[in-house]
Design a protein around this motif. Structure first.
Motif, short mmCIF file in Angstrom:
data_model
loop_
_atom_site.label_atom_id
_atom_site.label_comp_id
_atom_site.label_asym_id
_atom_site.label_seq_id
_atom_site.Cartn_x
_atom_site.Cartn_y
_atom_site.Cartn_z
N ALA A 1 0.83 -1.21 0.00
CA ALA A 1 0.00 0.00 0.00
C ALA A 1 0.87 1.26 0.00
CB ALA A 1 -0.94 0.01 1.20
N HIS A 2 0.19 2.39 -0.20
CA HIS A 2 0.84 3.70 -0.20
C HIS A 2 1.47 4.04 1.15
CE1 HIS A 2 -2.87 4.43 1.86
NE2 HIS A 2 -2.47 5.64 2.20
N LYS A 3 1.12 3.30 2.20
CA LYS A 3 1.66 3.61 3.53
C LYS A 3 3.19 3.59 3.54
CE LYS A 3 -2.17 2.51 6.57
NZ LYS A 3 -3.28 2.24 5.62
N VAL B 1 -10.90 7.91 1.05
CA VAL B 1 -10.46 8.77 2.14
C VAL B 1 -10.73 8.13 3.51
CG1 VAL B 1 -10.68 11.03 3.25
CG2 VAL B 1 -10.88 10.85 0.76
N GLY C 1 -7.97 8.64 6.68
CA GLY C 1 -7.41 9.88 7.22
C GLY C 1 -7.18 10.87 6.09
N SER D 1 -4.48 10.26 3.44
CA SER D 1 -3.11 10.38 2.93
C SER D 1 -2.94 9.95 1.48
CB SER D 1 -2.11 9.66 3.84
OG SER D 1 -2.26 8.27 3.79
N GLY E 1 -9.43 0.34 7.19
CA GLY E 1 -8.60 1.53 7.01
C GLY E 1 -9.38 2.81 6.79
N LEU E 2 -10.69 2.70 6.55
CA LEU E 2 -11.49 3.91 6.33
C LEU E 2 -12.36 4.22 7.55
CD1 LEU E 2 -12.76 3.54 2.65
CD2 LEU E 2 -10.58 4.42 3.50
N ALA F 1 -7.55 -3.35 -2.55
CA ALA F 1 -7.93 -3.41 -1.14
C ALA F 1 -9.37 -2.91 -1.01
CB ALA F 1 -7.00 -2.53 -0.31
N GLU G 1 -10.46 -0.78 0.97
CA GLU G 1 -10.40 0.68 1.09
C GLU G 1 -10.41 1.31 -0.30
OE1 GLU G 1 -8.37 -1.37 2.68
OE2 GLU G 1 -8.64 -0.99 4.83
N SER G 2 -9.43 0.88 -1.11
CA SER G 2 -9.27 1.44 -2.46
C SER G 2 -10.54 1.28 -3.30
CB SER G 2 -8.14 0.73 -3.20
OG SER G 2 -7.06 0.45 -2.36
N SER H 1 -5.03 2.52 -3.67
CA SER H 1 -4.14 2.73 -2.52
C SER H 1 -3.45 1.46 -2.05
CB SER H 1 -4.92 3.36 -1.37
OG SER H 1 -6.06 2.58 -1.06
N GLY H 2 -4.08 0.30 -2.25
CA GLY H 2 -3.44 -0.93 -1.76
C GLY H 2 -4.01 -2.18 -2.41
C1 LIG Z 1 -4.56 2.80 5.52
C2 LIG Z 1 -5.18 2.65 4.19
C3 LIG Z 1 -6.08 3.60 3.68
C4 LIG Z 1 -6.60 4.78 4.46
O1 LIG Z 1 -5.66 5.75 4.76
P1 LIG Z 1 -5.55 7.17 4.04
O2 LIG Z 1 -4.70 7.94 4.97
O3 LIG Z 1 -6.93 7.75 3.93
O4 LIG Z 1 -4.95 6.96 2.71
C5 LIG Z 1 -6.56 3.42 2.38
N1 LIG Z 1 -6.19 2.36 1.64
C6 LIG Z 1 -5.34 1.41 2.10
C7 LIG Z 1 -4.99 0.27 1.23
C8 LIG Z 1 -4.80 1.53 3.39
O5 LIG Z 1 -3.97 0.58 3.83
#
Ligand SMILES: *Cc1c(COP(=O)(O)O)cnc(C)c1O
Length: 409
Positions: A84-86, A230, A232, A234, A304-305, A349, A351-352, A377-378
């Motif tokens: 992921a982008h983390k 979205v 947090g 990032s 993650g959301l 993911a 989240e994505s 994002s992941g």
């Molecule tokens: C942690 C995470 C998020 C949420 O965090 P943001 O700070 O909003 O980007 C989104 N997608 C993935 C895959 C995550 O691991």
């Protein structure tokens, strides 16, 4: 942003007196590296050799054809190390910690992804690492705890309060108050007290810088729209920064609609009317809270959301109407995930996938010579059990039938 770390009306640094010197030092260190091109180059080189950067921009030809509208491009943050982008944020902060001469990092984690990323960074840089995690989450996220420990981190289960993320944050701050001389607190997203939102956004801007160049190279012009999920904020801030100055590019942040906005079981701060202005966890933003300022319980299929606050930078862009916000429900997410796997062989993911939902809804509004970008994002491997369980629940299929052609495969 003004001097005190505000983005319009949002942000700031509401910190306890004892952390004042630490934040002053952190601000100075960050200001220094921000103006140092050699630091940014070191960061780019590290990400190129350790985390597969630049990540590709994939033309999703089958999905584009399926919807018959604009060309769908996917920015592949899932191909980063740890999935992921983390990685962008933690590796950047790792370089900063090295500059500051500190030897230990701490972090709090809910779903465990930020904990794994931080433990990875600590192993790579040779830092001592302590991760605070609510006891409930330690049980729920066993595989992540396993990897953190195997990479040498100490995972501390937090047994106070509801034993989840909020309690872990309090515990991590308590640690920092007594350890700040040699310890850095690795913030996981574009939230918290100044300078964290600006710092994390700066590291994540690598996504947007790459994506803008890539779409110009591959498609020959800018996209009409850019979508990102979205939590947090990032990954969204990461890709949006590449296009903020391009006023014609529409930016869309997609939050967790959970079981539906009217059920109250969601985590939509800017896309619902349920959030209000508040100060918590060291910063001012829109929070999901009751009239007494008690934080509400949120829900999303994507851990993650599932968060009560949102980046102060996004609250500002929302207020200024530069970024538009929408929510995707759990059922819509399952439908979009199913379609993306079948059509492109890509597993985003959960989240994505929220971003994919809205891109799919709006793709037919564009013409074939126009493009949109989805920030993936992941990768979804981590979600295998949640996804398997959700597919067993017939409601997502009912959604496909209910909405007709939209998601039919
Ligand atoms: C942690 C995470 C998020 C949420 O965090 P943001 O700070 O909003 O980007 C989104 N997608 C993935 C895959 C995550 O691991």
């Amino acid at each position: 942003m003004n001097k005190k770390g505000y983005f319009g009306n949002w942000g700031g640094a509401y910190i306890p007196e004892v952390l004042y010197e630490t934040f002053k030092q952190l601000n100075q260190a960050f200001e220094q590296v921000k103006g140092d091109p050699a630091f940014w180059q070191e960061y780019i080189d590290l990400m190129a050799t350790y985390s597969c950067r630049p990540t590709p921009l994939t033309h999703a030809e089958n999905l584009s054809r399926h919807f018959g509208g604009g060309q769908i491009y996917i920015k592949r943050e899932d191909l980063n190390h740890t999935g992921a982008h983390k990685a962008n944020n933690v590796m950047g902060q790792g370089l900063l910690v090295k500059r500051m001469g500190k030897k230990r990092v701490i972090a709090e984690t809910g779903a465990g992804q930020h904990g794994v990323a931080t433990a990875t960074m600590a192993a790579k840089f040779g830092f001592e690492c302590t991760i605070y995690m609510g006891e409930e989450d330690v049980i729920r996220q066993r595989p992540n705890v396993f990897w953190m420990e195997k990479m040498g981190a100490t995972v501390v289960p937090v047994t106070s309060g509801a034993r989840t993320l909020k309690d872990a944050i309090n515990e991590a701050f308590r640690d920092w108050v007594s350890s700040m001389d040699d310890t850095h607190y690795v913030m996981g997203t574009v939230c918290g007290p100044h300078p964290f939102p600006e710092m994390v956004a700066w590291f994540q801007s690598i996504i947007g810088i790459e994506a803008r160049k890539q779409i110009l190279n591959q498609f020959g012009k800018l996209p009409e729209r850019v979508y990102a999920c979205v939590g947090g904020g990032s990954n969204a801030m990461g890709i949006f920064q590449g296009f903020l100055a391009d006023k014609a590019v529409d930016l869309i942040g997609v939050e967790a609609g959970g079981k539906g906005i009217d059920t109250g079981q969601h985590a939509a701060r800017l896309a619902s009317k349920d959030a209000s202005v508040g100060v918590a966890q060291g910063y001012k933003t829109m929070f999901l809270q009751n009239d007494d300022g008690q934080m509400l319980d949120t829900h999303s299929v994507a851990a993650g959301l599932d968060y009560i606050g949102v980046s102060p930078i996004l609250s500002d862009l929302w207020e200024k109407k530069r970024v538009r916000f929408a929510a995707a429900t759990d059922a819509e997410v399952m439908a979009a995930l199913d379609l993306t796997m079948k059509k492109e062989g890509i597993i985003p993911a959960l989240e994505s996938t929220h971003a994919f939902v809205h891109a799919f809804k709006e793709a037919p509004e564009l013409k074939p010579d126009q493009a949109l970008i989805i920030n993936q994002s992941g990768r979804g491997d981590k979600d295998i059990f949640t996804i398997a369980h959700a597919f067993d629940d017939p409601s997502w299929k009912a959604f496909i039938r209910g909405k007709g052609e939209e998601y039919a495969t």
